[in-house]
Design a protein around this motif. Structure first.
Motif, PDB file in Angstrom:
ATOM      1  N   MET A   1       6.773 -13.146 -10.435  1.00 29.89           N
ATOM      2  CA  MET A   1       5.736 -12.684 -11.326  1.00 29.89           C
ATOM      3  C   MET A   1       6.370 -12.223 -12.625  1.00 29.89           C
ATOM      4  SD  MET A   1       4.663  -8.842  -9.882  1.00 29.89           S
ATOM      5  CE  MET A   1       3.040  -8.845 -10.476  1.00 29.89           C
ATOM      6  N   ARG A   2       5.655 -12.436 -13.706  1.00 34.51           N
ATOM      7  CA  ARG A   2       6.141 -11.976 -15.005  1.00 34.51           C
ATOM      8  C   ARG A   2       5.396 -10.698 -15.375  1.00 34.51           C
ATOM      9  NH1 ARG A   2       5.247 -15.986 -19.253  1.00 34.51           N
ATOM     10  NH2 ARG A   2       6.698 -14.764 -20.444  1.00 34.51           N
ATOM     11  N   VAL A   3       6.147  -9.778 -15.976  1.00 32.10           N
ATOM     12  CA  VAL A   3       5.548  -8.524 -16.426  1.00 32.10           C
ATOM     13  C   VAL A   3       6.005  -8.210 -17.841  1.00 32.10           C
ATOM     14  CG1 VAL A   3       5.316  -7.515 -14.109  1.00 32.10           C
ATOM     15  CG2 VAL A   3       7.401  -7.098 -15.432  1.00 32.10           C
TER      16      VAL A   3
ATOM     17  N   ALA B   1      -1.104 -19.337 -14.910  1.00 31.30           N
ATOM     18  CA  ALA B   1      -2.147 -20.364 -14.965  1.00 31.30           C
ATOM     19  C   ALA B   1      -3.098 -20.261 -13.766  1.00 31.30           C
ATOM     20  CB  ALA B   1      -1.510 -21.746 -15.027  1.00 31.30           C
ATOM     21  N   GLU B   2      -2.562 -19.950 -12.598  1.00 31.87           N
ATOM     22  CA  GLU B   2      -3.375 -19.876 -11.382  1.00 31.87           C
ATOM     23  C   GLU B   2      -4.433 -18.775 -11.456  1.00 31.87           C
ATOM     24  OE1 GLU B   2       0.127 -19.832 -11.311  1.00 31.87           O
ATOM     25  OE2 GLU B   2       0.084 -22.010 -11.095  1.00 31.87           O
ATOM     26  N   ASP B   3      -4.168 -17.742 -12.238  1.00 32.63           N
ATOM     27  CA  ASP B   3      -5.110 -16.625 -12.346  1.00 32.63           C
ATOM     28  C   ASP B   3      -6.433 -17.041 -12.985  1.00 32.63           C
ATOM     29  OD1 ASP B   3      -3.307 -14.756 -11.235  1.00 32.63           O
ATOM     30  OD2 ASP B   3      -2.383 -14.422 -13.196  1.00 32.63           O
ATOM     31  N   PHE B   4      -6.446 -18.132 -13.752  1.00 37.06           N
ATOM     32  CA  PHE B   4      -7.639 -18.538 -14.480  1.00 37.06           C
ATOM     33  C   PHE B   4      -8.557 -19.460 -13.682  1.00 37.06           C
ATOM     34  CE2 PHE B   4      -4.661 -17.344 -17.843  1.00 37.06           C
ATOM     35  CZ  PHE B   4      -5.442 -16.419 -18.515  1.00 37.06           C
ATOM     36  N   GLY B   5      -8.117 -19.914 -12.516  1.00 32.38           N
ATOM     37  CA  GLY B   5      -8.961 -20.743 -11.660  1.00 32.38           C
ATOM     38  C   GLY B   5      -9.371 -22.050 -12.310  1.00 32.38           C
ATOM     39  N   GLY B   6     -10.562 -22.531 -11.950  1.00 28.52           N
ATOM     40  CA  GLY B   6     -11.067 -23.816 -12.404  1.00 28.52           C
ATOM     41  C   GLY B   6     -11.348 -23.889 -13.890  1.00 28.52           C
ATOM     42  N   GLU B   7     -11.527 -22.739 -14.526  1.00 31.09           N
ATOM     43  CA  GLU B   7     -11.785 -22.728 -15.972  1.00 31.09           C
ATOM     44  C   GLU B   7     -10.601 -23.276 -16.757  1.00 31.09           C
ATOM     45  OE1 GLU B   7     -14.751 -21.896 -17.257  1.00 31.09           O
ATOM     46  OE2 GLU B   7     -15.415 -21.522 -15.197  1.00 31.09           O
ATOM     47  N   PHE B   8      -9.397 -23.184 -16.165  1.00 33.71           N
ATOM     48  CA  PHE B   8      -8.188 -23.671 -16.817  1.00 33.71           C
ATOM     49  C   PHE B   8      -7.991 -25.107 -16.361  1.00 33.71           C
ATOM     50  CE2 PHE B   8      -3.456 -23.163 -17.658  1.00 33.71           C
ATOM     51  CZ  PHE B   8      -3.609 -23.066 -19.024  1.00 33.71           C
TER      52      PHE B   8
END
Length: 145
Positions: A1-3, A115-122
């Motif tokens: 994870m990036r912080v 990228a995965e955090d944005f779901g299908g919108e991305f």
């Protein structure tokens, strides 16, 4: 994870008070540990907000606001970008950090979206665009100056 690890501003940092040689040395050693551990991706100190600007958006309108900005406790004096396994690992690294200011100070840790955090919108097209832009940034960053 990036912080993003955010060093909060103080009245001293907002006044432009520069760190001592001792603090710069301690921070240099700490940054060296972060780099050797493969944690640190970037890190910089920031000039006081008196040298900054904000742009306020209201619909199609843009208003430029000159610093300084009033709420010192809400301002940023510097930052790191880290790649860590977990938030707990980031906290442990921050616990080892030299106090970044002469008096009381605070460091905030915030996870960066992936990228995965944005779901299908991305969409796949947006992912492709982001990958292309990241590759271009990487290429620009490593160009000889």
């Amino acid at each position: 994870m990036r912080v993003m690890v955010i060093v909060k501003a103080t009245t001293d940092s907002e006044a432009g008070k520069m760190p001592t040689t001792e603090l710069l040395t301690a921070m240099g050693q700490y940054n060296e540990e972060l780099v050797k551990a493969g944690i640190m991706q970037a890190g910089e100190g920031l000039h006081p907000s008196s040298r900054g600007k904000r742009v306020r958006f209201s619909g199609a309108n843009r208003t430029v606001i000159d610093g300084p900005f009033a709420e010192t406790k809400e301002l940023i004096a510097g930052f790191w970008l880290w790649q860590v396994k977990s938030m707990e690992e980031a906290v442990e690294w921050v616990r080892r950090c030299p106090n970044p200011m002469e008096g009381d100070s605070e460091i905030e840790i915030r996870q960066i979206f992936s990228a995965e955090d944005f779901g299908g919108e991305f969409t796949p097209e947006l992912r492709e665009q982001e990958d292309r832009l990241r590759a271009e940034i990487e290429q620009q960053t490593h160009k000889p100056k």
